[in-house]
Design a protein around this motif. Structure first.
Motif, short mmCIF file in Angstrom:
data_model
loop_
_atom_site.label_atom_id
_atom_site.label_comp_id
_atom_site.label_asym_id
_atom_site.label_seq_id
_atom_site.Cartn_x
_atom_site.Cartn_y
_atom_site.Cartn_z
N TRP A 370 54.81 33.46 14.27
CA TRP A 370 54.87 32.25 13.45
C TRP A 370 56.27 32.02 12.88
O TRP A 370 56.70 30.88 12.75
N GLY A 371 56.96 33.07 12.54
CA GLY A 371 58.33 32.88 12.04
C GLY A 371 59.20 32.18 13.06
O GLY A 371 59.94 31.23 12.74
N ARG A 372 59.10 32.64 14.29
CA ARG A 372 59.90 32.04 15.36
C ARG A 372 59.43 30.60 15.65
O ARG A 372 60.24 29.70 15.86
N ALA A 373 58.09 30.42 15.67
CA ALA A 373 57.55 29.09 15.96
C ALA A 373 57.96 28.07 14.91
O ALA A 373 58.35 26.94 15.23
N LEU A 374 57.91 28.48 13.64
CA LEU A 374 58.26 27.55 12.56
C LEU A 374 59.74 27.28 12.52
O LEU A 374 60.17 26.17 12.15
N SER A 375 60.55 28.25 12.91
CA SER A 375 62.00 28.04 13.00
C SER A 375 62.31 27.01 14.10
O SER A 375 63.15 26.12 13.91
N TRP A 376 61.63 27.17 15.24
CA TRP A 376 61.81 26.19 16.33
C TRP A 376 61.38 24.80 15.86
O TRP A 376 62.05 23.80 16.15
N LEU A 377 60.27 24.74 15.13
CA LEU A 377 59.75 23.46 14.65
C LEU A 377 60.74 22.79 13.70
O LEU A 377 60.97 21.58 13.79
N ALA A 378 61.35 23.57 12.80
CA ALA A 378 62.32 23.00 11.86
C ALA A 378 63.51 22.41 12.60
O ALA A 378 64.04 21.35 12.23
N GLY A 379 63.93 23.07 13.66
CA GLY A 379 65.02 22.53 14.46
C GLY A 379 64.62 21.25 15.17
O GLY A 379 65.44 20.35 15.36
N THR A 415 52.91 17.05 8.15
CA THR A 415 52.12 18.20 8.59
C THR A 415 51.42 17.90 9.90
O THR A 415 51.39 18.73 10.82
N VAL A 416 50.85 16.70 10.03
CA VAL A 416 50.19 16.30 11.28
C VAL A 416 51.19 16.29 12.43
O VAL A 416 50.92 16.81 13.52
N ARG A 417 52.35 15.73 12.17
CA ARG A 417 53.39 15.70 13.22
C ARG A 417 53.74 17.12 13.66
O ARG A 417 53.91 17.39 14.85
N SER A 418 53.82 18.04 12.71
CA SER A 418 54.17 19.42 13.01
C SER A 418 53.09 20.09 13.87
O SER A 418 53.40 20.81 14.83
N VAL A 419 51.83 19.84 13.53
CA VAL A 419 50.72 20.39 14.32
C VAL A 419 50.80 19.90 15.76
O VAL A 419 50.68 20.67 16.72
N VAL A 420 51.03 18.59 15.91
CA VAL A 420 51.08 17.99 17.25
C VAL A 420 52.28 18.54 18.03
O VAL A 420 52.16 18.86 19.23
N GLU A 421 53.44 18.67 17.40
CA GLU A 421 54.64 19.18 18.07
C GLU A 421 54.39 20.59 18.61
O GLU A 421 54.72 20.91 19.76
N LEU A 422 53.82 21.45 17.79
CA LEU A 422 53.59 22.83 18.21
C LEU A 422 52.55 22.91 19.32
O LEU A 422 52.71 23.68 20.28
N ALA A 423 51.48 22.13 19.19
CA ALA A 423 50.43 22.16 20.22
C ALA A 423 50.98 21.68 21.56
O ALA A 423 50.72 22.30 22.61
N ARG A 424 51.76 20.62 21.54
CA ARG A 424 52.31 20.10 22.79
C ARG A 424 53.34 21.06 23.38
O ARG A 424 53.49 21.14 24.60
N ALA A 425 54.04 21.79 22.51
CA ALA A 425 55.03 22.78 23.00
C ALA A 425 54.35 23.88 23.80
O ALA A 425 54.97 24.50 24.68
N LYS A 426 53.08 24.15 23.52
CA LYS A 426 52.32 25.16 24.26
C LYS A 426 51.54 24.54 25.42
O LYS A 426 50.68 25.20 26.02
N GLY A 427 51.83 23.28 25.72
CA GLY A 427 51.18 22.64 26.86
C GLY A 427 49.78 22.14 26.59
O GLY A 427 49.03 21.84 27.52
N ALA A 428 49.39 22.04 25.33
CA ALA A 428 48.04 21.60 25.00
C ALA A 428 47.89 20.09 25.18
O ALA A 428 48.84 19.32 25.00
N THR A 429 46.70 19.68 25.55
CA THR A 429 46.37 18.26 25.63
C THR A 429 45.90 17.80 24.25
O THR A 429 44.90 18.31 23.73
N VAL A 430 46.64 16.87 23.66
CA VAL A 430 46.35 16.42 22.29
C VAL A 430 45.86 14.98 22.33
O VAL A 430 46.47 14.12 22.98
N VAL A 431 44.76 14.71 21.66
CA VAL A 431 44.21 13.36 21.55
C VAL A 431 44.24 12.95 20.09
O VAL A 431 43.80 13.71 19.21
N LEU A 432 44.76 11.76 19.81
CA LEU A 432 44.93 11.27 18.44
C LEU A 432 44.08 10.02 18.24
O LEU A 432 44.04 9.13 19.10
N ALA A 433 43.42 9.95 17.09
CA ALA A 433 42.56 8.79 16.83
C ALA A 433 42.48 8.53 15.34
O ALA A 433 42.79 9.39 14.51
#
Length: 787
Positions: A370-379, A415-433
């Motif tokens: 998580w430390g590494r993931a959150l650092s990447w997210l901040a960048g 926070t929502v944007r951050s969740v979506v960014e991390l999920a997509r970075a792992k190749g997840a399919t994200v649906v928003l509504a």
């Protein structure tokens, strides 16, 4: 000739059908004027009826006012003498502009409006002159025939025009510009008008509106009169716009006994549906019985017996012991309408299924650094998460169901944007509504990904069934739903059913806002103490948000503190104690002052939000005044009068019922749009919704639309506007509650203007919403109710 043989249909307004003789009393009730006389069409002769009654014949030229609920109409007629138009008042149920009418009634004089004719019953007469036929056909009465087409048809057939349409409509193809398709359409529309008129004649004694008569005919066709006579309570369930009270009036008119079990059962279901409209999923049995006795005026024993019978019927009601909302240690017998009971059981079961799924489609986040993931997210985003936000991000990506709540300025969006960014970075399919088109657009802008309304996401079909459900789940690893406080029980159930096992569901919303317009308070139940759904509440207001008077005052209101209304560049109060003057001032502020000072567009950027619909500062009155200011009548600007409203190209409108038949996947209560076209020939109005979808409405369907220059605060949920103007007056005293005002203020992005009484404002701030809605979802989720 048709005109001589069958060109008349009679509409008696006596209140007891065509056999009745009691005089109806509508409107101002002018006294008889023995010297006043009705003029026969085109003859210049006067005609008198017996006693003080009189007969007036003329062409209905203009409807000045019409109440769609009871048919009361103020209209102007041309008696053919070349003089001024005459005013007639009364119930002209079903009469259309352009029709020739033979009206029986009384002459009188209104103290304000002068000489007028009060109609007690009327007859429609097909016109006999070329000019009359041209006027009649060009009035828009027959779908497919507008003024220009009427001119061509009448020029070709002359006085025989109506006989041709009635007896030999294929002859219309000889008229230049009319092909086989249009000819067939005109013939069908003519037949439909005749059939609808027959239904109207039958329904006139109970004052059923024109639009409802049209709906009855469209629902039952040739069986309409049979259904109305023999099964009147079906209307309340089958036809939108007919509730139990109207069906009951019809039932009494056709002789259904007052103590009929069918009547009592329909009344019980009506009482439950009314409670659902107020947000309740069930009613305690004692309260339901008491409400039904008052409504039906029958013995308590009969109501109890009928309730027992309803509970035995498959689609009747369900009785179940649930925790007492007033005393969690106690129990009450809850009575549900079947769909709400099924949905509540299903939603609880589906959520528990998701929470307990063995599969995890975001399993990569179990072992993430998580430390590494959150650092990447901040960048990636250019900002670091606060501790609360970090907790929410972890929760959403490691728990299969999670809730994120918090007020404005607390960082939900980031926070929502951050969740979506991390999920997509792992190749997840994200649906928003989101529940509304405006909220979905905002979510898409925030995340840079496509977002849709929940209805469109699920591809709801006519009837309300979803294309995606438990058997065909959404292809998504993560489903994010914003503005989740708007999710009512039925929609939430459909949504959760469509989430695949192992997928993650993140519900985001502000639990302190008003609950959903529909039944239930799903977000609050998910956050209930002791429930299984993990949640994070964001409470820290970020520095940039602290500079906003809108955000600061929203949190003050939520804490029970009065808003600061002086010295802020984005939050104002225009004090006015008189309710009517406050309404006028709100219109002036929205239509003139704010555009002049801030350069905002009064239609696109400014929204008036009111606590209630009725009253001089209510949405109904303010819409009329705002329309006059923003979209006034102009030469060449198309418009259509329907009931007491006028629709014009450019009008801001809102849908006021769920209609699964319209649009790609239905058009839903609260959808907002702008009128872009009016076609008198096809009798259609076109609206472009806030989802950029073009939706057509037949003129007979216009009671599904209301103007939206001003809307109630409940209707504004899920929407966001650059500026909101909020009338706060003592006339809305019972509605003035903290969460109502808080919801209204949080709809604004840049500017809030309150207009009204300081006393009313103080009442709203200190009044906490009284009582919870009747729902057992929290108990089912916590395992205190076993299916």
């Amino acid at each position: 000739m048709l005109r001589n043989l069958r060109g008349v249909s009679r509409v008696s307004l006596s209140g007891r059908g065509q056999e009745g003789s009691r005089r109806a009393r509508w409107g101002p009730g002018p006294s008889a004027d023995t010297g006043a006389r009705g003029r026969a069409v085109g003859t210049g002769r006067y005609r008198r009826a017996m006693g003080h009654s009189a007969v007036l014949e003329g062409v209905l030229e203009r409807i000045t006012y019409a109440n769609e609920e009871n048919g009361y109409t103020v209209a102007r007629v041309d008696t053919g003498g070349g003089g001024e138009l005459l005013t007639v008042v009364g119930s002209l149920l079903g009469a259309q502009v352009g029709e020739s009418l033979r009206m029986e009634g009384r002459w009188g004089s209104h103290p304000q409006y002068g000489r007028q004719f009060t109609v007690e019953n009327y007859t429609t007469v097909l016109p006999a002159t070329v000019q009359g036929i041209r006027r009649y056909l060009g009035s828009g009465l027959i779908k497919g025939i507008g003024p220009k087409t009427a001119d061509r048809i009448v020029e070709h057939f002359g006085v025989d025009t109506l006989d041709v349409i009635e007896a030999d409509p294929q002859e219309l193809i000889k008229v230049p510009g009319l092909g086989p398709k249009r000819t067939a359409k005109i013939a069908a529309a003519w037949e439909e008008q005749k059939a609808i008129k027959e239904v109207m004649v039958f329904l006139q004694s109970v004052e059923v509106s024109t639009s409802i008569a049209v709906r009855i005919y469209k629902k039952y066709g040739d069986a309409s009169i049979s259904v109305v006579k023999n099964q009147p309570y079906r209307l309340a369930a089958d036809v939108w716009g007919i509730g139990f009270l109207t069906a009951d009036r019809i039932a009494q008119a056709v002789g259904i006994p007052h103590d009929s079990p069918d009547r009592v059962k329909a009344g019980l279901q009506y009482a439950l549906s009314q409670s659902a409209d107020q947000g309740h999923c069930y009613l305690p049995e004692e309260r339901l019985i008491s409400d039904a006795v008052k409504l039906l005026q029958v013995d308590t024993g009969l109501v109890i017996d009928c309730l027992g019978e309803l509970a035995e019927e498959p689609e009747g009601v369900v009785r179940e012991q649930v925790p007492d909302p007033e005393d969690p240690a106690g129990r009450v017998t809850a009575v549900y309408l079947v769909p709400f009971h099924r949905a509540e059981q299903s939603l609880a079961g589906q959520l528990r299924r998701l929470l307990g799924a063995a599969e995890d489609r975001l399993a990569a986040f179990r072992e993430v650094d998580w430390g590494r993931a959150l650092s990447w997210l901040a960048g990636r985003t250019g900002a670091e998460l606060a501790p609360e936000q970090e907790q929410a991000v972890r929760l959403a990506l490691t728990e299969r169901v999670a809730v994120l709540t918090g007020g404005p300025g607390c960082g939900k969006s980031f926070t929502v944007r951050s969740v979506v960014e991390l999920a997509r970075a792992k190749g997840a399919t994200v649906v928003l509504a989101a529940p509304t088109g405006r909220a979905a657009k905002r979510l898409a802008e925030l995340t840079g990904a496509e977002a849709s309304t929940v209805h469109r996401l699920l591809e709801l079909k006519p009837g309300g069934d979803a294309a995606y459900d438990r058997d065909r789940p959404l292809d998504a690893d993560l489903v994010v739903v914003d503005e989740a406080s708007m999710l009512d029980l039925l929609l939430a159930n459909k949504l959760v059913k469509a989430v695949a096992p192992g997928a993650h569901l993140l519900l985001v919303g502000d639990v302190d806002q008003l609950p959903s317009v529909g039944a239930g308070e799903v977000l609050r139940d998910l956050l209930a103490e002791g429930g299984p759904v993990p949640a994070v509440r964001l409470t820290r207001i970020f520095r940039q948000a602290q500079q906003s008077g809108v955000v600061t005052n929203a949190h003050r209101i939520n804490a029970g503190l009065p808003p600061v209304t002086q010295g802020l560049p984005d939050f104002f109060l225009f004090a006015e104690d008189d309710t009517e003057e406050a309404g006028k001032l709100a219109v002036d502020v929205a239509a003139r002052r704010i555009p002049a000072k801030f350069g905002l567009d009064p239609r696109r950027d400014i929204q008036v939000l009111t606590p209630m619909h009725r009253g001089p500062a209510g949405a109904g009155t303010l819409n009329g005044l705002l329309q006059q200011s923003v979209t006034p009548a102009r030469p060449g600007l198309a418009e259509k009068r329907f009931g007491g409203r006028v629709f014009r190209v450019g009008d801001k409108v809102t849908q006021i019922r769920n209609n699964y038949e319209k649009g790609t996947n239905g058009v839903f209560n609260g959808t907002v749009g702008v009128v872009t076209a009016l076609d008198p020939d096809e009798q259609q109005l076109t609206v472009v919704t806030d989802e950029d979808e073009e939706v057509e409405y037949d003129f007979a369907e216009l009671d599904e639309l209301a103007h939206a220059y001003a809307v109630t605060i409940h209707r504004s949920q899920g929407s966001e506007y650059p500026c909101v103007v909020i009338p706060v007056t003592t006339s809305a005293w019972m509605m003035l509650q903290r969460n109502l005002l808080y919801t209204a203020v949080t709809r604004a992005k840049r500017l809030v203007v309150l207009v009204g009484s300081r006393r009313a404002l103080a009442q709203a701030v200190r009044s906490v919403s009284a009582g919870r809605r009747c729902t057992a979802l929290d108990a089912r989720l916590a395992g205190r109710l076993v299916p």
